[in-house]
Design an enzyme around this catalytic site. Structure first.
Site, PDB file in Angstrom:
ATOM      1  N   CYS A   1      -9.195  -2.333 -12.319  1.00  0.00           N
ATOM      2  CA  CYS A   1      -8.822  -1.224 -11.427  1.00  0.00           C
ATOM      3  C   CYS A   1      -7.526  -1.501 -10.672  1.00  0.00           C
ATOM      4  O   CYS A   1      -7.125  -0.715  -9.829  1.00  0.00           O
ATOM      5  CB  CYS A   1      -9.946  -0.929 -10.439  1.00  0.00           C
ATOM      6  SG  CYS A   1     -10.336  -2.303  -9.334  1.00  0.00           S
TER       7      CYS A   1
ATOM      8  N   GLU B   1     -11.269 -10.862  -7.682  1.00  0.00           N
ATOM      9  CA  GLU B   1      -9.948 -10.842  -7.051  1.00  0.00           C
ATOM     10  C   GLU B   1      -9.433 -12.226  -6.702  1.00  0.00           C
ATOM     11  O   GLU B   1      -8.256 -12.376  -6.366  1.00  0.00           O
ATOM     12  CB  GLU B   1     -10.002 -10.017  -5.755  1.00  0.00           C
ATOM     13  CG  GLU B   1     -10.382  -8.578  -5.938  1.00  0.00           C
ATOM     14  CD  GLU B   1     -10.508  -7.873  -4.603  1.00  0.00           C
ATOM     15  OE1 GLU B   1      -9.517  -7.272  -4.161  1.00  0.00           O
ATOM     16  OE2 GLU B   1     -11.602  -7.927  -4.010  1.00  0.00           O
TER      17      GLU B   1
ATOM     18  N   ASP C   1      -4.653  -8.314  -6.098  1.00  0.00           N
ATOM     19  CA  ASP C   1      -4.935  -9.532  -5.352  1.00  0.00           C
ATOM     20  C   ASP C   1      -5.082 -10.743  -6.265  1.00  0.00           C
ATOM     21  O   ASP C   1      -4.688 -11.850  -5.908  1.00  0.00           O
ATOM     22  CB  ASP C   1      -6.205  -9.365  -4.507  1.00  0.00           C
ATOM     23  CG  ASP C   1      -5.894  -8.834  -3.108  1.00  0.00           C
ATOM     24  OD1 ASP C   1      -4.780  -9.101  -2.616  1.00  0.00           O
ATOM     25  OD2 ASP C   1      -6.748  -8.162  -2.520  1.00  0.00           O
TER      26      ASP C   1
ATOM     27  N   HIS D   1       0.812  -1.214   0.000  1.00  0.00           N
ATOM     28  CA  HIS D   1       0.000   0.000   0.000  1.00  0.00           C
ATOM     29  C   HIS D   1       0.848   1.268   0.000  1.00  0.00           C
ATOM     30  O   HIS D   1       0.446   2.284  -0.564  1.00  0.00           O
ATOM     31  CB  HIS D   1      -0.966  -0.017   1.189  1.00  0.00           C
ATOM     32  CG  HIS D   1      -2.153  -0.882   0.934  1.00  0.00           C
ATOM     33  ND1 HIS D   1      -2.200  -2.194   1.329  1.00  0.00           N
ATOM     34  CD2 HIS D   1      -3.306  -0.653   0.277  1.00  0.00           C
ATOM     35  CE1 HIS D   1      -3.346  -2.712   0.939  1.00  0.00           C
ATOM     36  NE2 HIS D   1      -4.031  -1.818   0.302  1.00  0.00           N
TER      37      HIS D   1
END
Length: 757
Positions: A676, A605, A629, A364
């Protein structure tokens, strides 16, 4: 043996330099195995790793240390290096590879055991045990040395990076010292290192020169006095709780605080030019090592008392927090595991790049760096963080490299690259406001990924066609409690209004895995396969309903709300989520709210969602693929683990087949599909996504103009042709090369470097 191994590893970890660490190894191994000789040979960086240098020995002639050199294919030590496996001989002189070095005096030794020291598939050196008598070392000795070598490899590699492996024992300051990591965010930066470290953690304190020796000494002595007073107060408070014998422990602590070894040792280091926290760190290391060397178990345990006292003093020293103006103009933020909070502490106009020992390009912090448009290098496992405070550093986010103490020539090269990047960004600024239409007339919306209200204005100005992914967990993560319905409604309303009538996709709460809420801890052995995403919210309808009501309330009078459910792995989960959404809407209608029906989507995902793509799409309005993911789960690679980061590859053939299958499933159901994840921002991957007829892309704002440039430079038919070639290929590197060549042929050579990040 296990206890001995742990003791040796701890002692080596506390050593102040490589020479000291190696001396500890040879001394302790000789002592514990009751052998005549223990030696360590390391590869010489100056000789491109083709020679081995005797770096430490207990038993051989001391004069031979630092002078005996051999090629990696020479002698028995060279045989161990060549084979990269143990060699155990009863009588070494009988072996055809035995070579005599007169300066070592080793003709007296017969038994020989050598084991390789290997770190990340790279041979660092050889650990050797020798005995006068003829014998084969038993399995216990072999296992002990192999285990020890594996444990010590990281520490030796770490020392090698700071220039301590060489013929000189003292630290060597190398120019252009290159350290390899993992590309986290594209770009290059030149700046000054600033270490982000955890408070009250002695081991993470960086080296730093004292600006004022007098002030540092005063601050240290005041901190010691405050801790003494604190301990006396604690002792008095415990008078009615603990018996006198137990309360004497606090007297012992106070005595330690007044001891010459702790106070004077730290003061001496401060007067030697170190700032107080680092001086304290080194003094505590020395004191704990002395206690741990003692045979008496009770005295050995006192090492933990010294550490506790050291942490208490450090907390007092750290009462001063770095002010924004104290960050250099071009700050390179470095840390063992840089957090989003530490990143946010640096003023944006002073932050040039981020470097983290842990994490990968999908962490992140790396994603946040890309959103901020700053380069990042992750997973630099052996980064000597504490030594980089104030050092000039070049960060190459394209290749994942750092350069410490760059020469003028190297600086000039990277500054030229920075100018090229700036010119490219300025050239694309106008393009970002234009629609992304392929050369055969297909418009592909390019949305922005976001997670903060502060991102709204940049997203609008960037030319984004809407918000393709709003991470609603971010407002949850920056609070100390769950935000209420009214709070959430206000946040979502502001986003929806800002982009109306352009679509805004709000993803429902997606926590767990590597995203934790401080007030809602989830502790699991395997969090990525555990309780996360939709699994948590379905188990807590009180949290889920509050969020769904807030989203629906925020959409009153607007028609651009899209709701996205994360981590869906079965039709049952989707059914449960849809029922709660309908319940939330029914409640609001009963309360006389006028709520339009939102568009609903599923995030693909996990592998099961790939195979269920058509069935899922029939039940919702759209699919959105979260490639970060999905790649992780398809390849069984933890995207935050630098040890396996090179296995994480979005252009892996299995990933491409999965994405193509998902797109076909959505289209058979007559629904749209977007991507995305970070693949949507990779120029090479964009070509293949267009070939799969992905309907829309959602990327961080910094990548938006480049993605539009790719879309406008290719036709859908050309992308299909390239996709057909790629799905027949078996190696990701070959796929990358083909796509990079296609970018160059299309006049997009400036984007090829960006794709490698």
């Amino acid at each position: 043996m296990l206890h001995v191994l742990r003791r040796i590893v701890l002692e080596v970890g506390a050593a102040s330099n490589l020479a000291e660490a190696l001396e500890i190894i040879v001394r302790r191994v000789k002592q514990e195995l009751t052998i005549d000789v223990c030696s360590v040979y390391l590869r010489e960086p100056e000789a491109n790793g083709q020679r081995l240098l005797l770096m430490a020995s207990e038993g051989l002639n001391p004069d031979s240390v630092g002078t005996v050199v051999m090629n990696t294919g020479e002698g028995l030590v060279g045989l161990v290096a060549e084979r990269a496996e143990p060699v155990n001989l009863e009588n070494a002189p009988d072996h055809p590879r035995f070579k005599y070095f007169p300066e070592t005096g080793e003709e007296r030794y017969h038994a020989f055991l050598g084991v390789p020291i290997i770190h990340n598939r790279r041979l660092l050196g050889v650990l050797v045990a020798q005995q006068r008598e003829r014998r084969r070392f038993d399995d216990e000795h072999v296992a002990f040395l192999i285990t020890l070598a594996a444990q010590l490899a990281g520490a030796i590699s770490h020392a090698e990076l700071i220039g301590e492996v060489g013929k000189r024992r003292e630290e060597i300051q190398q120019d252009n010292l290159q350290i390899a990591g993992i590309p986290g965010a594209a770009g290059v930066a030149v700046g000054q290192g600033v270490v982000a470290y955890a408070l009250a953690d002695l081991e993470s304190v960086p080296d730093r020169d004292a600006e004022s020796v007098e002030n540092e000494e005063t601050a240290f002595r005041e901190a010691v006095k405050e801790v003494q007073d604190e301990l006396i107060e604690i002792k008095d408070r415990m008078e009615d709780v603990l018996p006198m014998e137990e309360r004497l422990l606090f007297d012992a602590y106070v005595m330690m605080l007044g001891s010459d070894s702790l106070v004077n040792g730290t003061v001496d280091r401060i007067r030697g030019g170190s700032w107080a926290p680092a001086a304290l760190r080194d003094t505590v290391r020395e004191s704990t090592r002395n206690f741990e060397d003692m045979d008496d178990p009770y005295l050995r345990e006192r090492a933990s008392d010294v550490r506790d006292i050291g942490r208490r003093i450090l907390m007092r020293l750290q009462s001063h927090v770095r002010e924004p103006e104290e960050f250099p103009e071009h700050t390179i933020l470095l840390g063992e595991d840089v957090t989003a909070t530490q990143l946010a502490e640096v003023p944006p106009d002073r932050l040039a790049a981020v470097v983290s020992s842990r994490g990968t390009g999908s962490s992140h912090v790396a994603i946040l760096a890309r959103a901020m448009g700053i380069p990042a290098v992750m997973g630099v496992a052996d980064l000597p963080v504490g030594r980089l405070e104030g050092r000039q550093i070049v960060v190459d986010g394209y290749r994942g490299n750092l350069y410490i103490q760059p020469t003028a020539e190297l600086l000039e090269e990277f500054k030229h690259l920075q100018d090229e990047e700036k010119e490219l960004a300025e050239g694309l600024r106008d393009l970002a406001q234009e629609p992304a239409i392929t050369q055969d007339g297909v418009e592909v919306p390019v949305y922005a990924n976001s997670g903060l209200l502060a991102d709204i204005a940049p997203s609008i100005q960037s030319g984004a066609d809407g918000i393709g992914l709003y991470r609603t967990e971010v407002p949850f993560m920056i609070r100390e409690r769950f935000p209420g319905e009214d709070e959430q409604t206000q946040i979502y309303r502001e986003i929806l209004k800002s982009f109306n009538p352009r679509p805004v996709t709000l993803r429902t709460l997606d926590v767990g895995g590597d995203k934790a809420l401080p007030y809602f801890p989830v502790t699991e052995d395997n969090p990525f396969l555990g309780w996360r995403g939709i699994r948590i919210t379905l188990d807590h309808p009180e949290i889920f309903l509050t969020q769904l009501r807030a989203m629906l309330r925020a959409s009153q009078g607007l028609s651009n709300l899209h709701i996205l459910f994360p981590m869906i792995s079965s039709l049952g989960e989707l059914k449960g989520a849809m029922q709660l959404l309908q319940r939330a809407r029914d409640e609001l209608l009963d309360e006389h709210y006028v709520i339009p029906v939102p568009k609903v989507g599923v995030m693909v995902e996990v592998p099961s969602a790939v195979y269920l793509s058509e069935a899922l799409a029939r039940r919702v309005d759209f699919l959105s693929v979260g490639t970060n993911d999905l790649v992780q789960y398809l390849l069984a690679v933890d995207r935050n683990n630098p040890r396996v980061a090179d296995l994480y590859n979005g252009l892996h053939p299995a990933v491409l087949h999965a994405l193509d299958q998902t797109a076909q499933g959505a289209h058979r159901a007559g629904k749209t599909i977007s991507v995305c994840g970070e693949m949507a921002a990779d120029p090479a991957s964009v070509i293949l996504l267009l070939g799969m007829e992905i309907d829309a892309l959602s990327v961080n704002v910094a990548a938006l103009a480049r993605v539009k440039w790719v879309i406008r430079s290719f036709s859908r038919e050309r992308c299909r042709e390239l996709l057909r070639q790629c799905v027949r290929m078996e190696e990701p590197a070959a796929i990358r090369a083909l796509l990079d060549n296609a970018l160059v042929q299309a006049g997009l050579g400036g984007l090829v470097r960006a794709g490698k990040a």
